[in-house]
Design a protein around this motif. Sequence first.
Motif, PDB file in Angstrom:
ATOM      1  N   ILE A  84       5.616  29.040  61.850  1.00 38.83           N
ATOM      2  CA  ILE A  84       4.172  28.853  61.654  1.00 38.83           C
ATOM      3  C   ILE A  84       3.806  29.118  60.194  1.00 38.83           C
ATOM      4  O   ILE A  84       2.935  28.436  59.624  1.00 38.83           O
ATOM      5  N   ALA A  85       4.473  30.077  59.557  1.00 35.64           N
ATOM      6  CA  ALA A  85       4.223  30.364  58.139  1.00 35.64           C
ATOM      7  C   ALA A  85       4.527  29.137  57.283  1.00 35.64           C
ATOM      8  O   ALA A  85       3.785  28.821  56.340  1.00 35.64           O
ATOM      9  N   LEU A  86       5.605  28.430  57.595  1.00 32.97           N
ATOM     10  CA  LEU A  86       5.947  27.215  56.862  1.00 32.97           C
ATOM     11  C   LEU A  86       4.894  26.130  57.092  1.00 32.97           C
ATOM     12  O   LEU A  86       4.534  25.383  56.167  1.00 32.97           O
ATOM     13  N   TYR A  87       4.394  26.052  58.309  1.00 32.92           N
ATOM     14  CA  TYR A  87       3.316  25.107  58.627  1.00 32.92           C
ATOM     15  C   TYR A  87       2.079  25.396  57.773  1.00 32.92           C
ATOM     16  O   TYR A  87       1.481  24.478  57.203  1.00 32.92           O
ATOM     17  N   LEU A  88       1.715  26.657  57.657  1.00 31.22           N
ATOM     18  CA  LEU A  88       0.558  27.025  56.842  1.00 31.22           C
ATOM     19  C   LEU A  88       0.789  26.702  55.369  1.00 31.22           C
ATOM     20  O   LEU A  88      -0.121  26.242  54.671  1.00 31.22           O
ATOM     21  N   ALA A  89       2.017  26.938  54.895  1.00 33.00           N
ATOM     22  CA  ALA A  89       2.327  26.667  53.489  1.00 33.00           C
ATOM     23  C   ALA A  89       2.230  25.182  53.175  1.00 33.00           C
ATOM     24  O   ALA A  89       1.909  24.796  52.046  1.00 33.00           O
ATOM     25  N   LYS A  90       2.503  24.355  54.150  1.00 34.07           N
ATOM     26  CA  LYS A  90       2.381  22.904  53.971  1.00 34.07           C
ATOM     27  C   LYS A  90       0.915  22.480  53.890  1.00 34.07           C
ATOM     28  O   LYS A  90       0.548  21.573  53.133  1.00 34.07           O
ATOM     29  N   ARG A  91       0.054  23.154  54.623  1.00 33.79           N
ATOM     30  CA  ARG A  91      -1.345  22.732  54.749  1.00 33.79           C
ATOM     31  C   ARG A  91      -2.334  23.493  53.864  1.00 33.79           C
ATOM     32  O   ARG A  91      -3.423  22.992  53.584  1.00 33.79           O
ATOM     33  N   TYR A  92      -1.968  24.706  53.436  1.00 33.60           N
ATOM     34  CA  TYR A  92      -2.912  25.548  52.708  1.00 33.60           C
ATOM     35  C   TYR A  92      -2.271  26.131  51.450  1.00 33.60           C
ATOM     36  O   TYR A  92      -1.058  26.037  51.257  1.00 33.60           O
ATOM     37  N   LYS A  93      -3.083  26.766  50.653  1.00 32.90           N
ATOM     38  CA  LYS A  93      -2.598  27.414  49.443  1.00 32.90           C
ATOM     39  C   LYS A  93      -2.010  28.777  49.818  1.00 32.90           C
ATOM     40  O   LYS A  93      -2.724  29.675  50.256  1.00 32.90           O
ATOM     41  N   VAL A  94      -0.714  28.926  49.634  1.00 32.73           N
ATOM     42  CA  VAL A  94      -0.002  30.165  49.949  1.00 32.73           C
ATOM     43  C   VAL A  94       0.766  30.586  48.705  1.00 32.73           C
ATOM     44  O   VAL A  94       1.593  29.834  48.193  1.00 32.73           O
ATOM     45  N   LYS A  95       0.510  31.807  48.227  1.00 32.03           N
ATOM     46  CA  LYS A  95       1.158  32.271  46.998  1.00 32.03           C
ATOM     47  C   LYS A  95       2.659  32.462  47.192  1.00 32.03           C
ATOM     48  O   LYS A  95       3.470  31.990  46.392  1.00 32.03           O
ATOM     49  N   LYS A  96       3.044  33.181  48.250  1.00 35.13           N
ATOM     50  CA  LYS A  96       4.451  33.433  48.534  1.00 35.13           C
ATOM     51  C   LYS A  96       4.666  33.505  50.041  1.00 35.13           C
ATOM     52  O   LYS A  96       3.729  33.767  50.801  1.00 35.13           O
ATOM     53  N   LEU A  97       5.928  33.292  50.431  1.00 32.48           N
ATOM     54  CA  LEU A  97       6.299  33.309  51.846  1.00 32.48           C
ATOM     55  C   LEU A  97       7.412  34.316  52.091  1.00 32.48           C
ATOM     56  O   LEU A  97       8.324  34.464  51.276  1.00 32.48           O
ATOM     57  N   VAL A  98       7.351  34.982  53.241  1.00 32.59           N
ATOM     58  CA  VAL A  98       8.444  35.846  53.693  1.00 32.59           C
ATOM     59  C   VAL A  98       8.780  35.420  55.123  1.00 32.59           C
ATOM     60  O   VAL A  98       7.910  35.434  55.998  1.00 32.59           O
TER      61      VAL A  98
END
Length: 230
Positions: A84-98
């Motif tokens: 789901i985090a990857l899904y959000l990163a595709k659709r929204y502005k995300v500074k960093k992912l873990v």
Amino acid sequence: MTTGVLCIHGFSGGPYEVEPFVDFIREQTDWRISVPTLSGHGEDLKLRGFTAKHWLMDAELAYRALARKVDEIIVVGFSMGGIIALYLAKRYKVKKLVLLSAAAKYVSPTQLAKDVKMLASEAYRRNLNKNELFLRYQHKFNNVPLTATIEFMKLVQAVAPYYKDIRNPIYIVQGKLDGIVPYHTAQFLFDQLASQEKHLYFSDNGKHHICFCEDCDDWFSQVLGFLQKG
């Protein structure tokens, strides 16, 4: 510049799955942290009737609510929450992912067989009610309908085409003894993601609930350093 951290738990789990890491971040920073409970999940597990669309929408709503309060957002995802985090990163502005035990692939038959054998041994010795693994999964075994599991699989398949489009700085943590997500899944994700800055940590003794592993203090500090940099 205010920072927000959105932490997303796994399938059939709840915020407790990421609680140790969340507590560590709270102690070390002044960041605003959001840990939503996905529909049907949490301590009172009632998944029947909920779908992948519900869980993705839950995450989107949590992101939007947090975005109204902070300038930048970090997304942390455990197991299905990692997808789901990857899904959000595709659709929204995300500074960093873990990504923690991210379920791009699921069920390691070899490790799962070892866990089941161990549980059987504990049952024979009548120590099952003291076994941490059994207590953690007992509730799930009894309360996860097949329809919900199918929805989980649909969610993973729906997000898979996005991997090659993800360019956010990313840190992946994976346990080598994970009986739910085969540990080589982390390397698969690492290779698929287009991020220029990406890190991969393998916990030799870590199982699926990676936030409770013996070496969590090591990777907690490493991930925080990654998040605070730049």
